[in-house]
Write a protein that holds these residues in place. Sequence first.
Motif, PDB file in Angstrom:
ATOM      1  N   VAL A 330      89.744  31.690  33.471  1.00  0.00           N
ATOM      2  CA  VAL A 330      89.293  30.765  34.517  1.00  0.00           C
ATOM      3  C   VAL A 330      88.241  31.432  35.389  1.00  0.00           C
ATOM      4  O   VAL A 330      87.190  30.851  35.705  1.00  0.00           O
ATOM      5  CB  VAL A 330      90.496  30.285  35.354  1.00  0.00           C
ATOM      6  CG1 VAL A 330      90.023  29.464  36.549  1.00  0.00           C
ATOM      7  CG2 VAL A 330      91.450  29.464  34.496  1.00  0.00           C
ATOM      8  N   ALA A 331      88.513  32.676  35.786  1.00  0.00           N
ATOM      9  CA  ALA A 331      87.539  33.402  36.598  1.00  0.00           C
ATOM     10  C   ALA A 331      86.256  33.664  35.819  1.00  0.00           C
ATOM     11  O   ALA A 331      85.145  33.569  36.359  1.00  0.00           O
ATOM     12  CB  ALA A 331      88.153  34.711  37.079  1.00  0.00           C
ATOM     13  N   ARG A 346      79.323  20.995  42.056  1.00  0.00           N
ATOM     14  CA  ARG A 346      80.642  20.704  41.490  1.00  0.00           C
ATOM     15  C   ARG A 346      80.603  19.776  40.285  1.00  0.00           C
ATOM     16  O   ARG A 346      81.635  19.508  39.678  1.00  0.00           O
ATOM     17  CB  ARG A 346      81.523  20.063  42.573  1.00  0.00           C
ATOM     18  CG  ARG A 346      81.763  20.967  43.776  1.00  0.00           C
ATOM     19  CD  ARG A 346      82.669  20.289  44.784  1.00  0.00           C
ATOM     20  NE  ARG A 346      82.916  21.152  45.937  1.00  0.00           N
ATOM     21  CZ  ARG A 346      83.666  20.799  46.980  1.00  0.00           C
ATOM     22  NH1 ARG A 346      84.235  19.582  47.008  1.00  0.00           N
ATOM     23  NH2 ARG A 346      83.838  21.630  47.988  1.00  0.00           N
ATOM     24  N   GLY A 347      79.439  19.259  39.971  1.00  0.00           N
ATOM     25  CA  GLY A 347      79.335  18.352  38.838  1.00  0.00           C
ATOM     26  C   GLY A 347      79.779  19.011  37.545  1.00  0.00           C
ATOM     27  O   GLY A 347      79.347  20.117  37.209  1.00  0.00           O
ATOM     28  N   ARG A 348      80.658  18.333  36.811  1.00  0.00           N
ATOM     29  CA  ARG A 348      81.181  18.780  35.519  1.00  0.00           C
ATOM     30  C   ARG A 348      81.960  20.087  35.617  1.00  0.00           C
ATOM     31  O   ARG A 348      82.206  20.740  34.594  1.00  0.00           O
ATOM     32  CB  ARG A 348      80.048  18.950  34.501  1.00  0.00           C
ATOM     33  CG  ARG A 348      79.320  17.678  34.166  1.00  0.00           C
ATOM     34  CD  ARG A 348      78.403  17.878  32.997  1.00  0.00           C
ATOM     35  NE  ARG A 348      77.773  16.632  32.589  1.00  0.00           N
ATOM     36  CZ  ARG A 348      76.982  16.511  31.544  1.00  0.00           C
ATOM     37  NH1 ARG A 348      76.714  17.564  30.793  1.00  0.00           N
ATOM     38  NH2 ARG A 348      76.453  15.346  31.231  1.00  0.00           N
ATOM     39  N   ALA A 349      82.352  20.493  36.829  1.00  0.00           N
ATOM     40  CA  ALA A 349      83.078  21.756  36.963  1.00  0.00           C
ATOM     41  C   ALA A 349      84.403  21.709  36.210  1.00  0.00           C
ATOM     42  O   ALA A 349      84.792  22.672  35.530  1.00  0.00           O
ATOM     43  CB  ALA A 349      83.305  22.080  38.441  1.00  0.00           C
ATOM     44  N   HIS A 352      83.801  21.807  32.491  1.00  0.00           N
ATOM     45  CA  HIS A 352      83.436  23.160  32.067  1.00  0.00           C
ATOM     46  C   HIS A 352      84.668  24.052  31.978  1.00  0.00           C
ATOM     47  O   HIS A 352      84.775  24.873  31.057  1.00  0.00           O
ATOM     48  CB  HIS A 352      82.419  23.756  33.052  1.00  0.00           C
ATOM     49  CG  HIS A 352      81.074  23.110  32.961  1.00  0.00           C
ATOM     50  ND1 HIS A 352      80.145  23.165  33.990  1.00  0.00           N
ATOM     51  CD2 HIS A 352      80.479  22.384  31.971  1.00  0.00           C
ATOM     52  CE1 HIS A 352      79.059  22.504  33.639  1.00  0.00           C
ATOM     53  NE2 HIS A 352      79.240  22.023  32.415  1.00  0.00           N
ATOM     54  N   GLN A 353      85.596  23.906  32.935  1.00  0.00           N
ATOM     55  CA  GLN A 353      86.802  24.718  32.876  1.00  0.00           C
ATOM     56  C   GLN A 353      87.666  24.354  31.671  1.00  0.00           C
ATOM     57  O   GLN A 353      88.255  25.231  31.025  1.00  0.00           O
ATOM     58  CB  GLN A 353      87.598  24.565  34.170  1.00  0.00           C
ATOM     59  CG  GLN A 353      87.041  25.335  35.361  1.00  0.00           C
ATOM     60  CD  GLN A 353      87.128  26.838  35.175  1.00  0.00           C
ATOM     61  OE1 GLN A 353      87.813  27.330  34.296  1.00  0.00           O
ATOM     62  NE2 GLN A 353      86.414  27.568  36.011  1.00  0.00           N
ATOM     63  N   VAL A 409      79.493  24.868  26.024  1.00  0.00           N
ATOM     64  CA  VAL A 409      79.935  24.680  27.405  1.00  0.00           C
ATOM     65  C   VAL A 409      78.746  24.529  28.343  1.00  0.00           C
ATOM     66  O   VAL A 409      78.686  23.602  29.160  1.00  0.00           O
ATOM     67  CB  VAL A 409      80.825  25.865  27.843  1.00  0.00           C
ATOM     68  CG1 VAL A 409      81.348  25.626  29.258  1.00  0.00           C
ATOM     69  CG2 VAL A 409      81.980  26.053  26.869  1.00  0.00           C
ATOM     70  N   PHE A 410      77.777  25.419  28.247  1.00  0.00           N
ATOM     71  CA  PHE A 410      76.593  25.378  29.109  1.00  0.00           C
ATOM     72  C   PHE A 410      75.337  25.338  28.234  1.00  0.00           C
ATOM     73  O   PHE A 410      74.650  26.348  28.094  1.00  0.00           O
ATOM     74  CB  PHE A 410      76.544  26.605  30.026  1.00  0.00           C
ATOM     75  CG  PHE A 410      77.810  26.834  30.804  1.00  0.00           C
ATOM     76  CD1 PHE A 410      78.154  25.997  31.851  1.00  0.00           C
ATOM     77  CD2 PHE A 410      78.657  27.885  30.481  1.00  0.00           C
ATOM     78  CE1 PHE A 410      79.322  26.211  32.570  1.00  0.00           C
ATOM     79  CE2 PHE A 410      79.819  28.108  31.193  1.00  0.00           C
ATOM     80  CZ  PHE A 410      80.165  27.266  32.240  1.00  0.00           C
ATOM     81  N   PRO A 411      75.058  24.221  27.587  1.00  0.00           N
ATOM     82  CA  PRO A 411      73.868  24.161  26.730  1.00  0.00           C
ATOM     83  C   PRO A 411      72.611  24.394  27.538  1.00  0.00           C
ATOM     84  O   PRO A 411      72.591  24.259  28.760  1.00  0.00           O
ATOM     85  CB  PRO A 411      73.914  22.744  26.146  1.00  0.00           C
ATOM     86  CG  PRO A 411      74.740  21.967  27.110  1.00  0.00           C
ATOM     87  CD  PRO A 411      75.754  22.933  27.664  1.00  0.00           C
ATOM     88  N   ASP A 412      71.538  24.757  26.814  1.00  0.00           N
ATOM     89  CA  ASP A 412      70.265  25.123  27.448  1.00  0.00           C
ATOM     90  C   ASP A 412      69.823  24.047  28.423  1.00  0.00           C
ATOM     91  O   ASP A 412      69.526  22.915  28.047  1.00  0.00           O
ATOM     92  CB  ASP A 412      69.195  25.314  26.368  1.00  0.00           C
ATOM     93  CG  ASP A 412      67.942  25.959  26.920  1.00  0.00           C
ATOM     94  OD1 ASP A 412      67.846  26.102  28.157  1.00  0.00           O
ATOM     95  OD2 ASP A 412      67.069  26.309  26.114  1.00  0.00           O
ATOM     96  N   ARG A 413      69.734  24.405  29.685  1.00  0.00           N
ATOM     97  CA  ARG A 413      69.378  23.426  30.713  1.00  0.00           C
ATOM     98  C   ARG A 413      67.923  23.011  30.640  1.00  0.00           C
ATOM     99  O   ARG A 413      67.520  22.032  31.248  1.00  0.00           O
ATOM    100  CB  ARG A 413      69.671  24.006  32.090  1.00  0.00           C
ATOM    101  CG  ARG A 413      71.105  24.421  32.277  1.00  0.00           C
ATOM    102  CD  ARG A 413      71.328  24.972  33.658  1.00  0.00           C
ATOM    103  NE  ARG A 413      71.249  23.927  34.651  1.00  0.00           N
ATOM    104  CZ  ARG A 413      70.910  24.122  35.916  1.00  0.00           C
ATOM    105  NH1 ARG A 413      70.570  25.312  36.314  1.00  0.00           N
ATOM    106  NH2 ARG A 413      70.881  23.113  36.771  1.00  0.00           N
TER     107      ARG A 413
END
Length: 466
Positions: A330-331, A346-349, A352-353, A409-413
């Motif tokens: 989680v951390a 906080r969007g999609r937080a 993502h977790q 999880v974090f695709p290329d922005r």
Amino acid sequence: MRTDTPPGDALPAREHLPAAPAGAPVLDVTIPVYNEEQDLAPCVHRLHDHLTRTFPYGFRITIADNASTDRTPQIAAGLAARIPEVRSFRLEEKGRGRALRAVWAHSDAPVLAYMDVDLSTGLNALLPLVAPLISGHSDLAIGSRLARTSRVVRGPKREFVSRAYNVILKSSLSARFSDAQCGFKAVRADVAAKLLPMVEDTGWFFDTEMLVLAERAGLRIHEVPVDWVDDPDSRVHIVRTAVDDLKGVWRVGRALATGALPLERLARPLGDDPRETEAARGAGRLVRQVAGFCGVGVLSTLFYLLLYALFRGGLGAQGANAAALLVSAVANTAANRRLTFGVRGRGRAVRHQLQGLVVFAVGLALTSGSLAALGTATGNASHTAELAVLVAANLAATVLRFLLLRAWVFPDRAAPGPERAAPGVAAAPAAPVPTPAPDPVASSAPTPPSTLPTSTTTTSGERTAR
């Protein structure tokens, strides 16, 4: 040396030189001389005739007199008075490097070149030498007598000394250019403005030092095979020059080894091709993400090991592993979200977790499987062995974790999509915007023809493309 380099330390991306106004020199050819009263006039006349007939841009020939004591200064002044494209520059100290530095610092031409007064190098190589600099393809250009297709006529002693010197450069300074001391070189003025202040030598080693620093900084050096005929009356002192060159090799090698030279000032970005720009941005993002992921990973691993040691006594090996991995996961997801992949807000937080927990499950399977294989469930392994196996399992899962975080999880922005657009590109409007009806009067007007560049020809061999 007047250039259009923007403020700041770094060089701009390479570009084709803009069309110069009629009469403005694009090329400034310097001829360093010392007591050359016999060869100077024939050399200048021959070079001027060649440039007038063959060179499609404005040019200038600069005679750099290195403290001559014969009639060389008077001959140079007379040539400058009679030929508009010739100028004379007098120095009171000897040294080829000193002469080139002084002349180039006062030149307004965007391409700077030099050649020896004996014209040992065939002049047909001059346009191929400077063309890559004009087009923006290269930063420096050198004539090479050691290229496979070069045609060279010289004695065995000069041949041996030249090849031995280049072997020394390749072995000691890792030089990749083939011929450091051929008196036939060119450099873009914007590069020279940044490069020459770092060059210390004022004599024959000037060329080598300039090329080594340029190559180490990642600048592009173009090599041209040349036809070269040795001058039997050359006054170069081979032994003294060789000793000075070896001292220069030692000095430059020491400076490069200690990082004493600010070579980052010579770094060039890629050109204006959108594919190159996007590739460079993607590579930069990847490097930053890998660095951030590694930093977060080290801290997460230490945090995980601390938690495992705390939980081991009460939960056992498998329970301590699961609990420590869950908390650290989680951390880890929160830290990578912000620090590695630059996601704010906080969007999609929560999403993502949850996705991070899937990645956690992969790590749990790897580490638990490793513990099971070791036999820790039955207490057959030592605590030290458990820690070693867990560290190895976490390292094995690191690469897979990074790939999953980056791709899922974090695709290329920066990648355009329905919910985000590439940086600098406006998102598509939600609804089409109505456009006014075309004006029948305006639409009936003829479209003006496009303006095409024209070519103007000036006298005295200065032909400038517009």
